[in-house]
Design a protein around this motif. Structure first.
Motif, PDB file in Angstrom:
ATOM      1  N   MET B   1       0.869  -1.207   0.161  1.00 17.46           N
ATOM      2  CA  MET B   1      -0.127  -0.010   0.202  1.00 17.46           C
ATOM      3  C   MET B   1       0.870   1.364  -0.154  1.00 17.46           C
ATOM      4  N   LYS B   2       0.563   2.116  -0.870  1.00 21.98           N
ATOM      5  CA  LYS B   2       1.315   3.509  -0.653  1.00 21.98           C
ATOM      6  C   LYS B   2       1.420   4.278   0.544  1.00 21.98           C
ATOM      7  N   LEU B   3       2.477   4.655   0.867  1.00 21.09           N
ATOM      8  CA  LEU B   3       2.694   5.521   2.155  1.00 21.09           C
ATOM      9  C   LEU B   3       2.197   6.673   2.178  1.00 21.09           C
ATOM     10  N   ILE B   4       1.792   7.238   3.225  1.00 21.42           N
ATOM     11  CA  ILE B   4       1.153   8.538   3.238  1.00 21.42           C
ATOM     12  C   ILE B   4       2.020   9.612   4.074  1.00 21.42           C
ATOM     13  N   ASN B   5       2.398  10.661   3.674  1.00 24.20           N
ATOM     14  CA  ASN B   5       3.104  11.530   4.343  1.00 24.20           C
ATOM     15  C   ASN B   5       2.189  12.198   5.339  1.00 24.20           C
ATOM     16  N   PRO B   6       2.259  12.207   7.002  1.00 19.64           N
ATOM     17  CA  PRO B   6       1.327  12.843   7.691  1.00 19.64           C
ATOM     18  C   PRO B   6       1.012  14.236   7.482  1.00 19.64           C
ATOM     19  N   ALA B   7       2.186  14.838   6.820  1.00 17.48           N
ATOM     20  CA  ALA B   7       2.020  16.478   6.677  1.00 17.48           C
ATOM     21  C   ALA B   7       1.247  16.728   5.562  1.00 17.48           C
ATOM     22  N   SER B   8       1.109  15.991   4.692  1.00 19.64           N
ATOM     23  CA  SER B   8       0.272  16.047   3.184  1.00 19.64           C
ATOM     24  C   SER B   8      -1.158  16.341   3.413  1.00 19.64           C
ATOM     25  N   VAL B   9      -1.941  16.809   2.453  1.00 19.32           N
ATOM     26  CA  VAL B   9      -3.241  16.469   2.295  1.00 19.32           C
ATOM     27  C   VAL B   9      -3.869  14.999   2.917  1.00 19.32           C
ATOM     28  N   GLN B  10      -3.414  14.195   2.091  1.00 21.39           N
ATOM     29  CA  GLN B  10      -3.798  12.939   2.439  1.00 21.39           C
ATOM     30  C   GLN B  10      -3.617  12.513   3.882  1.00 21.39           C
ATOM     31  N   GLY B  11      -2.514  12.825   4.512  1.00 26.23           N
ATOM     32  CA  GLY B  11      -2.216  12.771   5.957  1.00 26.23           C
ATOM     33  C   GLY B  11      -3.437  13.090   6.701  1.00 26.23           C
ATOM     34  N   LYS B  12      -3.474  14.618   6.433  1.00 25.27           N
ATOM     35  CA  LYS B  12      -4.605  15.118   7.364  1.00 25.27           C
ATOM     36  C   LYS B  12      -5.970  14.550   6.921  1.00 25.27           C
ATOM     37  N   ALA B 121      11.493   4.603  -2.836  1.00 25.87           N
ATOM     38  CA  ALA B 121      10.659   4.751  -1.691  1.00 25.87           C
ATOM     39  C   ALA B 121      11.545   4.355  -0.300  1.00 25.87           C
ATOM     40  N   GLY B 122      12.719   3.916  -0.569  1.00 27.58           N
ATOM     41  CA  GLY B 122      13.512   3.531   0.644  1.00 27.58           C
ATOM     42  C   GLY B 122      13.316   2.095   1.075  1.00 27.58           C
ATOM     43  N   PHE B 123      12.855   1.416   0.307  1.00 24.57           N
ATOM     44  CA  PHE B 123      12.507  -0.154   0.702  1.00 24.57           C
ATOM     45  C   PHE B 123      13.606  -1.020   0.223  1.00 24.57           C
ATOM     46  N   LEU B 124      14.304  -0.683  -0.610  1.00 26.54           N
ATOM     47  CA  LEU B 124      15.562  -1.375  -1.011  1.00 26.54           C
ATOM     48  C   LEU B 124      16.749  -0.764  -1.230  1.00 26.54           C
ATOM     49  N   GLN B 125      17.805  -1.544  -1.045  1.00 20.08           N
ATOM     50  CA  GLN B 125      19.038  -0.615  -1.107  1.00 20.08           C
ATOM     51  C   GLN B 125      19.954  -1.693  -1.834  1.00 20.08           C
ATOM     52  N   LYS B 126      21.019  -1.138  -2.546  1.00 18.34           N
ATOM     53  CA  LYS B 126      21.929  -1.681  -3.220  1.00 18.34           C
ATOM     54  C   LYS B 126      23.071  -2.227  -2.058  1.00 18.34           C
TER      55      LYS B 126
END
Lengths: 260, 212
Positions: B1-12, B121-126
């Motif tokens: 599922m897509k992550l939501i930034n709490p400060a964004s409109v979606q987060g609010k 998204a920071g889920f994988l790293q090389k």
């Protein structure tokens, strides 16, 4: 060579056993066992199954005791769960989570669980939740489990899978699928006998055979080609062994001299 | 599922929906009570969140928080790839793109796209290179501490993007016919070749639709 996942008879047996384990009647044996020597594709098959189905995977550790095992089981099901302190609470927490999700659990390197009573914890969890638990280990695990009749009787007989080497016909299919070339049945039998189903060795053989076919512009690998390849490999092995024997044996214990 | 930034409109919006059992679009509009542009932004965010399963629509302009986490709908291959990355990380065995495509039975293209999305998204790293060439990956600690259902997914390219590409191709063909007619050198063969090109383009676009 283009590798594609090949559903061998072992993989089909794994899928069949998992279906039986998940659809079985309650209070019937529901433990599974997968065993076989390294390099036969057990892990690849489990990766493939795990990526397509809802199940859990836990890798056994040498230092596991029941308390640590329970902690890892809980975190495997709910990574952000607060693991309780006492062992009894952990057991109930693990049991509740297993009852909640009811997904089968694969436990790899299960040879490590034979000590310190970890196996009994798994048996208890299985008895209380009816969730299938599948142990994956080397070929020695089978004899070790036979010595524990209480555990062995809970293993579903169809879910005991010995990971067998590829048959000659399967090898022909894999070779055709991966390289686009055909393999004479006699040649496949030689490969089966010599390599004993070790995928790592087979892969290097496939690459060499493909190169030989490309150079000679042929589409079929004969028994003679495979025989010469095997002879070459054996010769390399001998040379390597000879070189190893020729190495001077020098044992230095660093620090000892300074102390002396 | 897509992550939501709490400060964004979606987060609010998510915070407001979580605070009450159900909430209407009007109440949400009062919550934001700003310009028309903000209202439009909010409605768009609502649609997006419903699409991703963060909130569920239970009536006309009524929203609630769903009880179960959203599954990766119609995205089987992405779920397979996420699970594969997860199991390899548990075993601490770095994997290459081709390994992922091999076990998950998907194309190299999809594996590449999904790996890039996960890396962004920071889920994988090389974690290194195989043979000095092929990059190897492992999931990050943050990813391992999350349920696989919560891993991000790639959205399909929007329909208008495909139409736009087709339209551009059409315009290009038309321009070439026009240029040819101006120079009075156009022949039936040229027109047939252009038509063939256009058909191929359309077929390719349709093929993309089917694949994705």
């Amino acid at each position: 060579m283009k590798k594609r996942f090949f559903r061998s008879s072992n993989v089909n047996r794994l899928v069949g056993a998992m279906e039986i384990l998940q659809k079985r009647e309650p209070r019937t044996p529901g433990l599974g066992l997968i065993f076989g020597p390294a390099g036969r594709g057990k892990s690849e098959a489990v990766d493939w199954y795990y990526s397509g189905h809802d199940c859990y995977y836990l890798r056994g550790l040498d230092l596991y005791n029941p308390r640590w095992l329970l902690q890892d089981l809980i975190l495997m099901m709910e990574p952000r769960a607060e693991v309780r302190w006492s062992t009894a609470d952990r057991f109930h927490q693990a049991r509740q989570l297993l009852m909640k999700y009811r997904h089968p659990v694969f436990i790899d390197e299960a040879d490590y669980l034979l000590r310190k009573g970890c196996l009994d914890v798994l048996r208890d969890l299985h008895d209380l939740t009816d969730v299938p638990i599948i142990l994956i280990g080397m070929d020695t695990i089978c004899s070790a489990l036979l010595a524990r009749p209480q555990f062995w009787s809970r293993l579903l007989q169809t879910a005991i899978i010995e990971w067998q080497p590829l048959s000659a016909s399967e090898l022909c299919l894999v070779f055709r699928e991966w390289t686009g070339l055909s393999l004479v049945p006699g040649a496949a039998e030689i490969l089966c006998q010599v390599r004993e189903g070790d995928f790592r060795d087979l892969m290097s053989d496939f690459v060499e055979l493909e190169m030989a076919c490309a150079v000679n512009k042929i589409q079929e690998v004969s028994g003679q080609m495979v025989q010469s390849l095997m002879a070459k490999a054996a010769r390399k092995k001998e040379i390597a062994a000879g070189r190893l024997n020729m190495l001077p044996r020098q044992v230095r214990i660093l620090g000892r001299e300074a102390n002396v | 599922m897509k992550l939501i930034n709490p400060a964004s409109v979606q987060g609010k919006i998510l915070a407001a929906v979580e605070a009450s059992t159900e909430i209407s679009a009007k109440e949400l509009a009062e919550l934001f009570q700003q310009s028309k542009q903000d209202y439009q932004r909010m409605t768009r965010a609502l649609q997006d969140m419903v699409g991703h399963g963060h909130i569920a629509r239970i009536g006309r302009g009524l929203y609630t928080r769903p009880k179960t986490t959203a599954r990766l709908r119609n995205r089987k291959s992405q779920e397979r790839m996420a699970r594969y990355a997860h199991i390899r990380t548990i075993r601490n065995e770095p994997f290459a793109r081709s390994d992922m495509a091999f076990v998950c039975e998907c194309s190299d293209f999809w594996a590449k796209r999904y790996i890039n999305a996960l890396r962004k998204a920071g889920f994988l790293q090389k974690v290194g290179l195989r043979g000095g060439k092929v990059p190897l990956y492992l999931a990050t600690q943050m990813a391992v501490e999350m349920q696989i259902e919560e891993w991000p997914v790639i959205r399909k390219p929007k329909a208008f993007t495909r139409k736009e590409t087709l339209l551009l191709g059409l315009q290009d063909c038309a321009a070439r016919i026009f240029a040819a007619s101006r120079a009075e050198t156009i022949s039936l063969g040229d027109i047939a070749a252009l038509a063939q090109e256009l058909t191929e383009l359309a077929v390719r676009m349709n093929g993309k639709n089917n694949d994705e």
